[in-house]
Design a protein around this motif. Structure first.
Motif, PDB file in Angstrom:
ATOM      1  N   GLY A   9      42.460  54.246  43.182  1.00 18.19           N
ATOM      2  CA  GLY A   9      42.029  55.945  43.729  1.00 18.19           C
ATOM      3  C   GLY A   9      42.156  55.348  45.254  1.00 18.19           C
ATOM      4  N   GLU A  10      42.024  56.542  46.009  1.00 21.34           N
ATOM      5  CA  GLU A  10      42.248  56.076  47.907  1.00 21.34           C
ATOM      6  C   GLU A  10      42.165  55.008  48.605  1.00 21.34           C
ATOM      7  N   ASP A  11      41.787  53.707  46.822  1.00 19.01           N
ATOM      8  CA  ASP A  11      41.196  51.954  47.735  1.00 19.01           C
ATOM      9  C   ASP A  11      41.893  51.824  47.739  1.00 19.01           C
ATOM     10  N   VAL A  12      43.270  52.328  46.928  1.00 15.32           N
ATOM     11  CA  VAL A  12      44.546  51.194  46.931  1.00 15.32           C
ATOM     12  C   VAL A  12      44.948  50.911  47.851  1.00 15.32           C
ATOM     13  N   ASN A  13      44.766  51.374  49.895  1.00 14.61           N
ATOM     14  CA  ASN A  13      44.872  50.412  50.718  1.00 14.61           C
ATOM     15  C   ASN A  13      44.017  49.638  51.542  1.00 14.61           C
ATOM     16  N   ASN A  14      42.450  50.139  50.789  1.00 10.57           N
ATOM     17  CA  ASN A  14      41.123  49.457  51.489  1.00 10.57           C
ATOM     18  C   ASN A  14      40.897  48.761  50.538  1.00 10.57           C
ATOM     19  N   ALA A  15      41.321  46.738  51.024  1.00 13.27           N
ATOM     20  CA  ALA A  15      40.723  46.413  50.389  1.00 13.27           C
ATOM     21  C   ALA A  15      39.453  45.422  50.034  1.00 13.27           C
ATOM     22  N   PRO A  16      38.913  45.545  51.572  1.00 13.29           N
ATOM     23  CA  PRO A  16      37.246  45.668  50.927  1.00 13.29           C
ATOM     24  C   PRO A  16      36.178  46.531  50.649  1.00 13.29           C
ATOM     25  N   ARG A  17      36.754  47.507  49.941  1.00 12.09           N
ATOM     26  CA  ARG A  17      36.354  48.546  49.516  1.00 12.09           C
ATOM     27  C   ARG A  17      36.992  48.383  47.934  1.00 12.09           C
ATOM     28  N   LEU A  18      38.017  48.157  47.819  1.00 10.95           N
ATOM     29  CA  LEU A  18      38.260  47.616  46.346  1.00 10.95           C
ATOM     30  C   LEU A  18      37.447  46.623  45.670  1.00 10.95           C
ATOM     31  N   LEU A  19      37.287  45.713  46.805  1.00 13.60           N
ATOM     32  CA  LEU A  19      36.895  44.285  46.629  1.00 13.60           C
ATOM     33  C   LEU A  19      35.319  44.503  45.836  1.00 13.60           C
ATOM     34  N   GLU A  20      34.758  45.075  46.561  1.00 13.13           N
ATOM     35  CA  GLU A  20      32.775  45.844  46.701  1.00 13.13           C
ATOM     36  C   GLU A  20      32.790  46.758  44.699  1.00 13.13           C
ATOM     37  N   ARG A  21      33.984  47.218  45.240  1.00 12.03           N
ATOM     38  CA  ARG A  21      34.240  48.267  43.312  1.00 12.03           C
ATOM     39  C   ARG A  21      34.235  47.562  42.088  1.00 12.03           C
ATOM     40  N   ILE A  22      35.132  46.366  42.403  1.00 15.15           N
ATOM     41  CA  ILE A  22      35.464  45.367  41.434  1.00 15.15           C
ATOM     42  C   ILE A  22      34.063  44.708  41.181  1.00 15.15           C
ATOM     43  N   ASP A  23      33.206  44.615  42.121  1.00 16.12           N
ATOM     44  CA  ASP A  23      31.619  43.524  41.356  1.00 16.12           C
ATOM     45  C   ASP A  23      30.742  44.455  41.287  1.00 16.12           C
ATOM     46  N   ILE A  24      31.011  46.336  41.431  1.00 17.94           N
ATOM     47  CA  ILE A  24      30.357  46.654  40.696  1.00 17.94           C
ATOM     48  C   ILE A  24      30.493  47.850  39.485  1.00 17.94           C
ATOM     49  N   GLU A  25      31.575  48.110  39.750  1.00 16.24           N
ATOM     50  CA  GLU A  25      32.336  48.711  38.661  1.00 16.24           C
ATOM     51  C   GLU A  25      32.746  48.163  37.257  1.00 16.24           C
ATOM     52  N   ARG A  26      33.108  49.399  36.213  1.00 14.45           N
ATOM     53  CA  ARG A  26      33.704  48.615  34.931  1.00 14.45           C
ATOM     54  C   ARG A  26      35.077  49.063  35.192  1.00 14.45           C
ATOM     55  N   ASN A  27      35.946  47.669  34.398  1.00 20.43           N
ATOM     56  CA  ASN A  27      37.096  48.295  33.990  1.00 20.43           C
ATOM     57  C   ASN A  27      38.337  48.413  35.028  1.00 20.43           C
ATOM     58  N   ILE A  28      37.472  48.335  36.313  1.00 14.67           N
ATOM     59  CA  ILE A  28      38.893  48.508  37.561  1.00 14.67           C
ATOM     60  C   ILE A  28      39.978  47.069  37.388  1.00 14.67           C
ATOM     61  N   VAL A  29      39.562  45.741  36.776  1.00 14.63           N
ATOM     62  CA  VAL A  29      40.594  44.774  37.051  1.00 14.63           C
ATOM     63  C   VAL A  29      40.833  44.683  35.440  1.00 14.63           C
ATOM     64  N   ARG A  30      42.293  45.394  35.229  1.00 10.31           N
ATOM     65  CA  ARG A  30      43.185  44.739  33.471  1.00 10.31           C
ATOM     66  C   ARG A  30      42.955  42.980  33.839  1.00 10.31           C
ATOM     67  N   GLU A  31      43.650  42.477  34.723  1.00 17.65           N
ATOM     68  CA  GLU A  31      43.654  41.437  34.165  1.00 17.65           C
ATOM     69  C   GLU A  31      43.101  40.375  36.077  1.00 17.65           C
ATOM     70  N   MET A  32      42.627  38.906  35.561  1.00 12.13           N
ATOM     71  CA  MET A  32      42.427  38.456  37.109  1.00 12.13           C
ATOM     72  C   MET A  32      43.405  37.131  36.690  1.00 12.13           C
ATOM     73  N   VAL A  33      44.128  37.041  37.771  1.00 15.49           N
ATOM     74  CA  VAL A  33      45.141  35.566  38.177  1.00 15.49           C
ATOM     75  C   VAL A  33      44.784  34.526  38.576  1.00 15.49           C
ATOM     76  N   ALA A  34      44.353  33.259  38.067  1.00 11.96           N
ATOM     77  CA  ALA A  34      43.816  32.406  39.471  1.00 11.96           C
ATOM     78  C   ALA A  34      44.392  31.058  39.935  1.00 11.96           C
TER      79      ALA A  34
END
Length: 197
Positions: free
Chosen positions: A145-170
């Motif tokens: 959504g509107e957090d596409v350009n807000n990395a800190p907010r997106l990282l916060e949402r990744i930790d608390i919301e389900r199904n934000i990340v489709r795949e993680m590559v380390a």
């Protein structure tokens, strides 16, 4: 003259790669080594110490019950600085838990336990050592959504919301010799975002 270093495609299944040593637990076209990764604690990989410069593990780690012995065995065959690129579902996704063959959810926090600095908190007898170099999150643009350009907010949402990340590559690098347990600061690493429609 020393033997050439290998690139190891772990859990290749039907995606064997030219120029790589392809490993899977089942015989299939292109599989070079048939080996069950769950046995790493009791049976060595059929590769010499310090013989692998690069690893690929696409949707493998989440299937392994005995993951610390596996990561320690990969460390044994890795040269210092060997790169492991591991793709996996994120712990907060239905993809992590919907497949009945998955044994665990994977997160950045969990990946840190493959490096010795984390063992100031706990010691499970694990002696491998991997530094997380970077993590790329594959995210649906509509979920960001509107957090596409807000990395800190997106990282916060990744930790608390389900199904934000489709795949993680380390991307992880072998540290050899392994550092003493609990010594050294775990380095900060960059996050990358790959937005998909």
């Amino acid at each position: 003259m020393s033997d050439p270093l290998h690139k190891l495609n772990i859990g290749c299944g039907t995606s064997a790669m030219d120029g790589w040593v392809n490993l899977d637990m089942y015989e299939a076209p292109g599989v070079d080594i048939v080996y069950d990764l769950e046995t790493c604690g009791t049976t060595k990989l059929p590769l010499p110490d310090n013989s692998v410069s690069e690893f690929k593990a696409s949707h493998v780690l989440e299937h392994i019950q005995n993951i610390l012995p596996m990561m320690e065995e990969l460390h044994r065959v890795a040269v210092d600085g060997a790169l492991l690129v591991a793709a996996m579902p994120h712990i907060g996704s239905d993809g992590a838990w919907g497949d009945p063959t998955h044994k665990r959810g994977m997160s950045v926090f969990g990946l840190r336990y493959f490096g010795q600095p984390t063992y100031k908190f706990a010691d499970y007898g694990y002696r491998g050592d991997w530094n997380v170099e970077k993590v790329r999150y594959k995210i649906d643009r509509s979920r960001a959504g509107e957090d596409v350009n807000n990395a800190p907010r997106l990282l916060e949402r990744i930790d608390i919301e389900r199904n934000i990340v489709r795949e993680m590559v380390a991307h992880m690098r072998a540290v050899k010799p392994a550092r003493p347990r609990g010594e050294g600061a775990f380095p900060r690493f960059p996050y990358e975002f790959q937005f998909v429609d």
